[in-house]
Write an enzyme that holds these catalytic residues in place. Structure first.
Site, PDB file in Angstrom:
ATOM      1  N   SER A  18       1.214  -1.341  -0.672  1.00 24.52           N
ATOM      2  CA  SER A  18      -0.044   0.084  -0.414  1.00 24.52           C
ATOM      3  C   SER A  18       1.088   0.774  -0.161  1.00 24.52           C
ATOM      4  CB  SER A  18      -0.797  -0.095   0.905  1.00 24.52           C
ATOM      5  OG  SER A  18      -2.008   1.079   1.509  1.00 24.52           O
TER       6      SER A  18
ATOM      7  N   ASP B  52      -8.993  -4.188  -6.058  1.00 28.85           N
ATOM      8  CA  ASP B  52      -8.530  -3.378  -4.496  1.00 28.85           C
ATOM      9  C   ASP B  52      -9.427  -2.195  -5.027  1.00 28.85           C
ATOM     10  OD1 ASP B  52      -7.321  -1.817  -2.988  1.00 28.85           O
ATOM     11  OD2 ASP B  52      -5.346  -2.606  -3.341  1.00 28.85           O
TER      12      ASP B  52
ATOM     13  N   HIS C  78      -7.503  -5.499  -1.259  1.00 28.03           N
ATOM     14  CA  HIS C  78      -6.550  -4.673  -1.287  1.00 28.03           C
ATOM     15  C   HIS C  78      -5.451  -5.579  -0.590  1.00 28.03           C
ATOM     16  CE1 HIS C  78      -3.800  -1.486  -0.608  1.00 28.03           C
ATOM     17  NE2 HIS C  78      -3.969  -0.990   0.001  1.00 28.03           N
TER      18      HIS C  78
END
Length: 723
Positions: free
Chosen positions: A593, A668, A700
């Site tokens: 991320s 995601d 995600h």
């Protein structure tokens, strides 16, 4: 090519164990072999000196809510066991009515986004042991009214009230429509970035409901293809405001239950604003609402008279960078309130009169308050958690409302977190450190003295002894620019200072985050220890921009995400590379991320320092990310184009020299796969070789079935091959 051969030989040598220690495997990590025993869904009761725990049997699918006495820790009964009710397919979560005579139970839950879900909800009457279904549909966020007679809930973007006695539901909003209008439930960006889903609140007498209405008609849509739902991929379309784009238009409303009327509250002369929190005060007819501007650096706390609808600003807070939204606002009986703020440079607790006049700053010092636990009206004590004992640790404290008599209640150094009994006589302390797995103890709230241990993880500790695991060493790294950064390092157990080791660095680095903390292992820690067993040194550095060291350290990255944090990772790698036992030609970096954004930048901007990088679900251009998060730290792309472009990895692909692995889930909803697809195209057009993997229909978190095992096997093989 000689250095490649050397790295392979060194790896093979390092992989030969000196003693017959058992090696950690990825199969063990991702099958949950090292999972800690916990007190699941621990809730302190409000009316009796008791607490409840959700005890689930994952093999049978059954679950029970057990009741315990705070003073003695004895189990006083089982409130409900799902095996006694065929309607319940286990218990996913539960909440009590205010009088604690009924329980709302969620079962058959379906996740929507990070926090949101729909479920079959049942109302359980504890005395009669009867179960009744709230609705024949799966609904969202049901809550009891203060008088225990009703339950409000969200369904189909509208709000409903269910009368428990008559078993009749009444729809109180009618204009809800998918991808257009939502009543009382947050839109995607509020849920993700302001961390709440239920955008409605009952008042203290149960005669009014305040709610936020989201008009997302003008918000641009994002579509993801879902591949496993039939012969043709199914498009999943939802509203997602990217940086600089239109947000939902929000408005505040109050529904009068008795009169069956709704009025819109005129908050003031605001344009392009957020309402990140609403909460009724101790006065049943006074509502508080927080309104913050789009830049998120000017916040008003507003009190609304629910009968007249008039709104008045009682507190204004400004910041030269941004203001973090918290749940720490607490109203005392006289409607004075507790508030936390970074206005003196560190996050501290303040006491304000109901007029908004400052009474006193309760905590002070060059350290941060990290959690507010509550106020004991009888003793006048406030309970909180802070990093006063070092920014990598957490302790529980009490302090008088006047700022005197501060007492540290947790003597063990590590991470302490508390759940207090309703009378503030006791607290259950959850403690762990990098060397001590989680323990739960009952402690006296007056002085912190241990009353009794509740649960430990000694069995896990004994199990881990046969693995002869390396230890996590905490340290401070000072870069050549003079920045002092918290760090940890894991060396092989048979570490030889005369050898040269490859180094694998891990970080996240997002604003206000922390990876260097004195807490028990998560799954990644076991992976890092596995790599150390195979001859790697693993290191983690929290650079500037991370949290718990004051506002100046955290907010230095304002308007320039990816500049100072990347500098610090590169500079820290250079420092580590000078250690006698490190092979500076073999340093790699990994992140997920925000950490993937960082590791991508590091392999590009630090191409002479890092030999390889792994980026999972990275932001590659901040223009692709959501408005609330991105603009909080960057303002809009229209206002700060260079801040966006100078530090986005996608604009630096020509600098790639090392080995780069790019990974993303196709579903995601948070960091869209668009980030990776356009990064791939930029790398291709720059004629750069790299590795990449897309995980179909994974969000995600990239998990489910064997996904994590396959993913971590891929990453491990890449490290072995490239580092």
């Amino acid at each position: 090519m000689k250095y490649i051969k050397t790295s392979i030989i060194l790896f093979l040598l390092a992989a030969i164990p000196v003693t017959a220690q058992q090696k950690i495997t990825l199969q063990e990590i991702w099958s949950g072999a090292f999972r800690t025993e916990a007190m699941d869904d621990l809730q302190a009761m409000k009316n009796t000196n008791q607490y409840t725990v959700l005890n689930a049997n994952y093999k049978t699918g059954n679950a029970q809510i057990d009741l315990y006495d705070f003073a003695t820790l004895t189990k006083t009964g089982t409130l409900i066991d799902s095996k006694d009710h065929k309607e319940l397919k286990g218990i996913d979560s539960y909440t009590f009515s205010p009088d604690e005579k009924k329980i709302l139970i969620a079962t058959n839950s379906d996740q929507i986004f990070r926090h949101s879900f729909v479920a079959d909800f049942y109302i359980y009457d504890i005395a009669s042991k009867t179960l009744s279904k709230l609705s024949d549909k799966k609904v969202q966020e049901p809550t009891f009214s203060a008088d225990n007679s009703k339950v409000a809930y969200g369904f189909g973007n509208n709000l409903y009230i269910y009368d428990i006695a008559s078993k009749v539901s009444k729809q109180i909003t009618t204009d809800g429509k998918k991808n257009a209008v939502i009543n009382g439930i947050t839109d995607w960006v509020y849920e993700e970035e302001f961390s709440f889903v239920r955008a409605y609140d009952w008042n203290a007498t149960g005669d009014k409901i305040a709610f936020i209405r989201f008009d997302e008609t003008a918000v641009p849509e994002f579509t993801m293809e879902v591949y496993d739902e039939g012969l043709y991929p199914v498009p999943h379309t939802f509203k997602y405001p990217k940086a600089g784009e239109k947000n939902s238009t929000v408005s505040l409303h109050i529904y009068d239950v008795k009169a069956n009327t709704t009025k819109e509250i005129k908050l003031g002369n605001y344009s392009d604003y957020y309402i990140p929190r609403i909460k009724w005060t101790s006065d049943a007819q006074t509502l508080s609402a927080q309104v913050i501007n789009r830049h998120q650096n000017n916040l008003d706390l507003i009190f609304v008279d629910a009968n007249t609808g008039s709104a008045k600003v009682v507190l204004n807070e400004k910041d030269k960078a941004y203001i973090d939204i918290t749940d720490n606002l607490t109203f005392l009986k006289d409607n004075s309130f507790i508030w936390t703020s970074e206005k003196d440079g560190f996050n501290h607790i303040y006491h304000y009169a109901k007029t908004g006049k400052l009474i006193s700053q309760i905590t002070k010092g060059p350290w941060e308050v990290t959690a507010y636990y509550g106020f004991d009206e009888k003793t006048g004590n406030i309970f909180y958690q802070s990093v006063e004992n070092g920014s990598i640790n957490r302790d529980v404290y009490l302090i008088s409302l006047n700022g005197k008599n501060k007492t540290r209640l947790t003597p063990q150094t590590g991470t302490n977190a508390a759940t207090f009994s309703p009378n503030f006589q006791y607290f259950i302390n959850t403690f762990s450190s990098a060397t001590q797995p989680t323990t739960y103890t009952l402690n006296n709230a007056k002085d912190g003295k241990l009353v009794k241990e509740i649960k430990n993880n000694n069995a896990l500790k004994t199990k881990l002894e046969k693995y002869s695991l390396p230890v996590k060493e905490f340290m401070e790294i000072t870069t050549d620019k003079g920045n002092k950064l918290n760090a940890w390092m894991i060396k092989p157990k048979d570490f030889d200072p005369n050898k040269k080791y490859p180094v694998f660095m891990y970080q996240y680095s997002g604003p206000g985050s922390q990876q260097v903390n004195n807490e028990w292992n998560v799954s990644d820690d076991y992976w890092f220890m596995m790599l150390a067993q195979q001859g790697y040194i693993v290191a983690c550095v929290d650079g500037r921009g991370t949290g718990y060291k004051g506002a100046e350290f955290k907010k230095v990255t304002y308007k320039q995400l990816g500049k100072y944090e990347v500098e610090d990772q590169i500079d820290a790698a250079k420092v580590i590379g000078k250690y006698n036992y490190v092979d500076a030609s073999r340093i790699g970096i990994f992140g997920w991320s925000y950490g993937g954004f960082m590791s991508s930048n590091c392999i590009l901007k630090g191409n002479d320092v890092f030999k390889m990088a792994i980026a999972v679900a990275p932001v590659t251009n901040w223009r692709f990310y959501d408005s609330v998060y991105t603009e909080r730290y960057m303002q809009t792309p229209q206002e700060n184009a260079s801040g966006y472009d100078d530090n986005s990895p996608i604009n630096h692909v020509s600098k790639l020299k090392g080995s780069y692995l790019l990974i993303h889930g196709s579903a995601d909803d948070n960091v869209h796969v668009q980030n990776t697809m356009l990064m791939v195209e930029a790398l291709v057009q720059a004629n750069k070789q790299f590795d990449w993997a897309i995980y179909p229909d994974k969000n995600h978190g990239i998990y489910g079935g064997a996904t994590r095992l396959q993913l971590y096997t891929k990453m491990t093989n890449f490290i072995k091959e490239k580092l």
